[in-house]
Structures are given as structure tokens and as C-alpha cells.
Motif scaffolding. Structure first.
Motif, PDB file in Angstrom:
ATOM      1  N   MET A   1     -22.398  46.965  45.324  1.00 21.23           N
ATOM      2  CA  MET A   1     -22.784  46.250  44.109  1.00 21.23           C
ATOM      3  C   MET A   1     -23.643  45.043  44.458  1.00 21.23           C
ATOM      4  N   ARG A   2     -24.593  44.759  43.601  1.00 20.78           N
ATOM      5  CA  ARG A   2     -25.447  43.586  43.763  1.00 20.78           C
ATOM      6  C   ARG A   2     -25.035  42.570  42.703  1.00 20.78           C
ATOM      7  N   LEU A   3     -24.471  41.465  43.173  1.00 23.60           N
ATOM      8  CA  LEU A   3     -23.825  40.529  42.262  1.00 23.60           C
ATOM      9  C   LEU A   3     -24.342  39.116  42.436  1.00 23.60           C
ATOM     10  N   ILE A   4     -24.191  38.337  41.361  1.00 20.64           N
ATOM     11  CA  ILE A   4     -24.371  36.890  41.406  1.00 20.64           C
ATOM     12  C   ILE A   4     -23.070  36.279  40.916  1.00 20.64           C
ATOM     13  N   LEU A   5     -22.606  35.234  41.576  1.00 19.48           N
ATOM     14  CA  LEU A   5     -21.397  34.529  41.160  1.00 19.48           C
ATOM     15  C   LEU A   5     -21.753  33.079  40.866  1.00 19.48           C
ATOM     16  N   VAL A   6     -21.441  32.641  39.656  1.00 18.54           N
ATOM     17  CA  VAL A   6     -21.691  31.258  39.277  1.00 18.54           C
ATOM     18  C   VAL A   6     -20.398  30.645  38.746  1.00 18.54           C
ATOM     19  N   GLY A   7     -20.313  29.343  38.841  1.00 13.60           N
ATOM     20  CA  GLY A   7     -19.140  28.637  38.334  1.00 13.60           C
ATOM     21  C   GLY A   7     -19.276  27.160  38.611  1.00 13.60           C
ATOM     22  N   PRO A   8     -18.661  26.325  37.788  1.00 11.59           N
ATOM     23  CA  PRO A   8     -18.754  24.880  37.980  1.00 11.59           C
ATOM     24  C   PRO A   8     -18.021  24.436  39.238  1.00 11.59           C
ATOM     25  N   ARG A  87     -30.738  29.390  39.854  1.00 11.00           N
ATOM     26  CA  ARG A  87     -30.214  28.283  39.063  1.00 11.00           C
ATOM     27  C   ARG A  87     -30.954  28.103  37.746  1.00 11.00           C
ATOM     28  N   THR A  88     -32.096  28.736  37.608  1.00 10.31           N
ATOM     29  CA  THR A  88     -32.888  28.623  36.388  1.00 10.31           C
ATOM     30  C   THR A  88     -33.342  30.010  35.949  1.00 10.31           C
ATOM     31  N   ALA A  89     -33.796  30.102  34.699  1.00  6.93           N
ATOM     32  CA  ALA A  89     -34.301  31.378  34.203  1.00  6.93           C
ATOM     33  C   ALA A  89     -35.555  31.801  34.969  1.00  6.93           C
ATOM     34  N   ALA A  90     -36.380  30.825  35.354  1.00  9.24           N
ATOM     35  CA  ALA A  90     -37.583  31.143  36.120  1.00  9.24           C
ATOM     36  C   ALA A  90     -37.215  31.749  37.476  1.00  9.24           C
ATOM     37  N   GLN A  91     -36.214  31.187  38.129  1.00 11.90           N
ATOM     38  CA  GLN A  91     -35.759  31.742  39.402  1.00 11.90           C
ATOM     39  C   GLN A  91     -35.155  33.132  39.204  1.00 11.90           C
ATOM     40  N   ALA A  92     -34.430  33.310  38.098  1.00 10.93           N
ATOM     41  CA  ALA A  92     -33.830  34.611  37.810  1.00 10.93           C
ATOM     42  C   ALA A  92     -34.910  35.664  37.609  1.00 10.93           C
ATOM     43  N   THR A  93     -35.993  35.296  36.919  1.00 13.24           N
ATOM     44  CA  THR A  93     -37.109  36.214  36.726  1.00 13.24           C
ATOM     45  C   THR A  93     -37.750  36.572  38.063  1.00 13.24           C
ATOM     46  N   GLY A  94     -37.926  35.565  38.916  1.00 13.66           N
ATOM     47  CA  GLY A  94     -38.487  35.805  40.242  1.00 13.66           C
ATOM     48  C   GLY A  94     -37.602  36.719  41.069  1.00 13.66           C
ATOM     49  N   LEU A  95     -36.292  36.545  40.957  1.00 19.04           N
ATOM     50  CA  LEU A  95     -35.349  37.404  41.687  1.00 19.04           C
ATOM     51  C   LEU A  95     -35.439  38.839  41.182  1.00 19.04           C
ATOM     52  N   MET A 170     -27.831  23.407  34.069  1.00 18.33           N
ATOM     53  CA  MET A 170     -28.422  24.541  34.766  1.00 18.33           C
ATOM     54  C   MET A 170     -28.143  25.845  34.036  1.00 18.33           C
ATOM     55  N   THR A 171     -26.881  26.072  33.680  1.00 18.29           N
ATOM     56  CA  THR A 171     -26.504  27.360  33.106  1.00 18.29           C
ATOM     57  C   THR A 171     -26.846  27.475  31.619  1.00 18.29           C
ATOM     58  N   ALA A 172     -27.316  26.402  31.006  1.00 15.79           N
ATOM     59  CA  ALA A 172     -27.668  26.445  29.584  1.00 15.79           C
ATOM     60  C   ALA A 172     -28.729  27.500  29.311  1.00 15.79           C
ATOM     61  N   GLU A 173     -29.616  27.746  30.270  1.00 11.56           N
ATOM     62  CA  GLU A 173     -30.622  28.792  30.098  1.00 11.56           C
ATOM     63  C   GLU A 173     -30.343  30.015  30.968  1.00 11.56           C
ATOM     64  N   LEU A 174     -29.641  29.810  32.080  1.00 18.78           N
ATOM     65  CA  LEU A 174     -29.409  30.921  33.009  1.00 18.78           C
ATOM     66  C   LEU A 174     -28.445  31.959  32.438  1.00 18.78           C
ATOM     67  N   LEU A 175     -27.313  31.507  31.888  1.00 16.02           N
ATOM     68  CA  LEU A 175     -26.331  32.457  31.381  1.00 16.02           C
ATOM     69  C   LEU A 175     -26.850  33.253  30.181  1.00 16.02           C
ATOM     70  N   PRO A 176     -27.518  32.614  29.206  1.00 18.00           N
ATOM     71  CA  PRO A 176     -28.108  33.418  28.119  1.00 18.00           C
ATOM     72  C   PRO A 176     -29.142  34.422  28.630  1.00 18.00           C
ATOM     73  N   PHE A 177     -29.873  34.059  29.674  1.00 17.12           N
ATOM     74  CA  PHE A 177     -30.863  34.964  30.271  1.00 17.12           C
ATOM     75  C   PHE A 177     -30.192  36.261  30.699  1.00 17.12           C
ATOM     76  N   TYR A 178     -29.069  36.148  31.416  1.00 16.00           N
ATOM     77  CA  TYR A 178     -28.388  37.349  31.892  1.00 16.00           C
ATOM     78  C   TYR A 178     -27.561  38.011  30.796  1.00 16.00           C
ATOM     79  N   ASP A 179     -27.069  37.227  29.847  1.00 21.43           N
ATOM     80  CA  ASP A 179     -26.319  37.799  28.735  1.00 21.43           C
ATOM     81  C   ASP A 179     -27.213  38.732  27.922  1.00 21.43           C
ATOM     82  N   ALA A 180     -28.455  38.309  27.707  1.00 22.50           N
ATOM     83  CA  ALA A 180     -29.401  39.121  26.937  1.00 22.50           C
ATOM     84  C   ALA A 180     -29.702  40.444  27.630  1.00 22.50           C
TER      85      ALA A 180
END
Length: 207
Positions: A1-8, A87-95, A170-180
Motif C-alpha cells: 500500500m502507498r500511504l500518507i500519515l498525518v496528525g497533529p 504539507r500543502t495542496a500544491a505539494q500533494a499535486t506535485g506528488l 497546513m491541513t486546512a487545504e491538504l485534507l479537503p484535497f485528499y477528501d475530494a
């Protein structure tokens, strides 16, 4: 599995990452560790090494290049767990773009969720025995009487609250990006290590 783990900070992300990687047989890839290793080996240009030493952020393209190279290693054939990036939507897009070029894609993004006040309480009462390195909690797991306790600077309330605020920004835009994209799995991070690990396992199980 290819995963990302985030948390405060203080959510137990490191512990859960270790359990998850052992169960799935995949490596944990920390961008922070990769950058520090590159700096120690002299693989970073002097200007960027100085920028990193001063706490600055390196260009996304450079971090993505390091990750892309790491993901071609043999131990990543069964997957990986990314920690600390994106950490950002831009980085997520690049990934996403980088993985696409490798013929791969993410399977899931796990977000450990713990209320801010509980995170503060965990940190403020956390102490480390300087002799053994063992971590105690003054209320839930009190130290022995002879322990030489240290209260780390980043466990003070004002620092913890600032780190939580940074994470939430940081996650204000990142989590909605992946949720969508249907990739986000929110997991309750409150409870024993075993209970949280079981929730993570269930979140990744096919429905």
C-alpha cells in the motif's frame, strides 16, 4: 500500500506509523530524515543547506526529487508510508504527478484526529527520564521516585499550541484535497495504542 500519515503533534503518529509499517511490510519515509541525511552527506547546495539550518523550507521540486529517488528503492516495491510530506495542496499535486510518472498512485491518506486540549494535556504532563530516555506522563503513567525528569522545551503549553495551530493551518487545504479524491481516512486517535492501531487497520480494510 502507498500511504500518507498525518496528525497533529502529540497524536501518536510515530507509534502508529511504526505499527502500520511492521504490519504491512513497508518502509516509513520521513522527508525530514531524508533532508538531514542529504545535508550531512553534503548532497545539498551550500545555499540550501544554510536555508535548512535556519529553519527555512526547501523548494518543493527538490523535496519531490529526493522522494522520487527514494521510492525507486527495492524496499518500496510493496508500498511505503510517507511522513512529513506533503504539507500543502500544491505539494500533494506535485506528488500525484511524480507518482503518475512512475506508474503508481496513492491508496489512502490517514489522518489521526485528537482534540487540541487533549494534545496539550498530553504534552504538558509528559516527562523524560534523562538516564533511560523513557517517557512518562505525570497522571497516566507516573515515573518512579528516583527518575531524573526532564520537561522538553517543545512540550510547554505555548509551544504546543503554536505547533497545533501550524498543523491546522497546513491541513486546512491538504485534507479537503485528499477528501475530494476519496483517499482520506479520518481515524479517532484517542485511546490506547492498541485501540487506535485497530481503528487504523479497519480504516484501511476494503469495505
Amino acid at each position: 500500500m502507498r500511504l500518507i500519515l498525518v496528525g497533529p503533534p502529540g497524536a501518536g503518529k510515530g507509534t502508529q506509523a511504526e505499527i502500520l509499517c511492521a504490519r504491512l511490510g513497508i518502509p516509513q519515509i520521513s522527508t525530514g530524515e531524508m533532508l538531514r541525511a542529504a545535508q550531512a552527506e553534503g548532497d545539498l547546495p551550500e545555499e540550501l543547506a544554510r536555508q535548512m539550518a535556519e529553519g527555512g523550507l526547501l523548494p518543493d521540486a527538490m523535496v519531490l526529487e529526493l522522494i522520487g529517488t527514494r521510492l525507486t528503492a527495492a524496499d518500496c516495491r510493496a508500498g511505503f508510508l510517507l511522513d512529513g510530506f506533503p504539507r500543502t495542496a500544491a505539494q500533494a499535486t506535485g506528488l500525484d504527478d511524480m507518482l503518475g510518472k512512475q506508474g503508481a498512485a496513492l491508496d489512502s491518506v490517514i489522518a489521526l484526529e485528537v482534540p487540541a486540549e487533549q494534545l496539550v494535556e498530553r504534552a504538558v504532563h509528559r516527562r523524560t527520564d534523562k538516564r533511560t530516555g523513557k517517557i512518562y506522563h505525570l497522571k497516566s503513567t507516573p515515573p518512579p521516585a528516583d527518575a531524573e525528569l526532564e520537561h522538553r522545551g517543545d512540550d510547554h503549553e505555548d509551544v504546543v499550541r503554536q505547533r497545533i495551530a501550524t498543523y491546522e493551518t497546513m491541513t486546512a487545504e491538504l485534507l479537503p484535497f485528499y477528501d475530494a479524491r476519496g483517499l482520506l481516512r479520518r481515524v479517532d486517535g484517542v485511546g490506547s495504542v492498541e485501540a487506535v492501531a485497530e481503528r487504523v487497520r479497519a480504516a484501511l480494510s476494503p469495505t
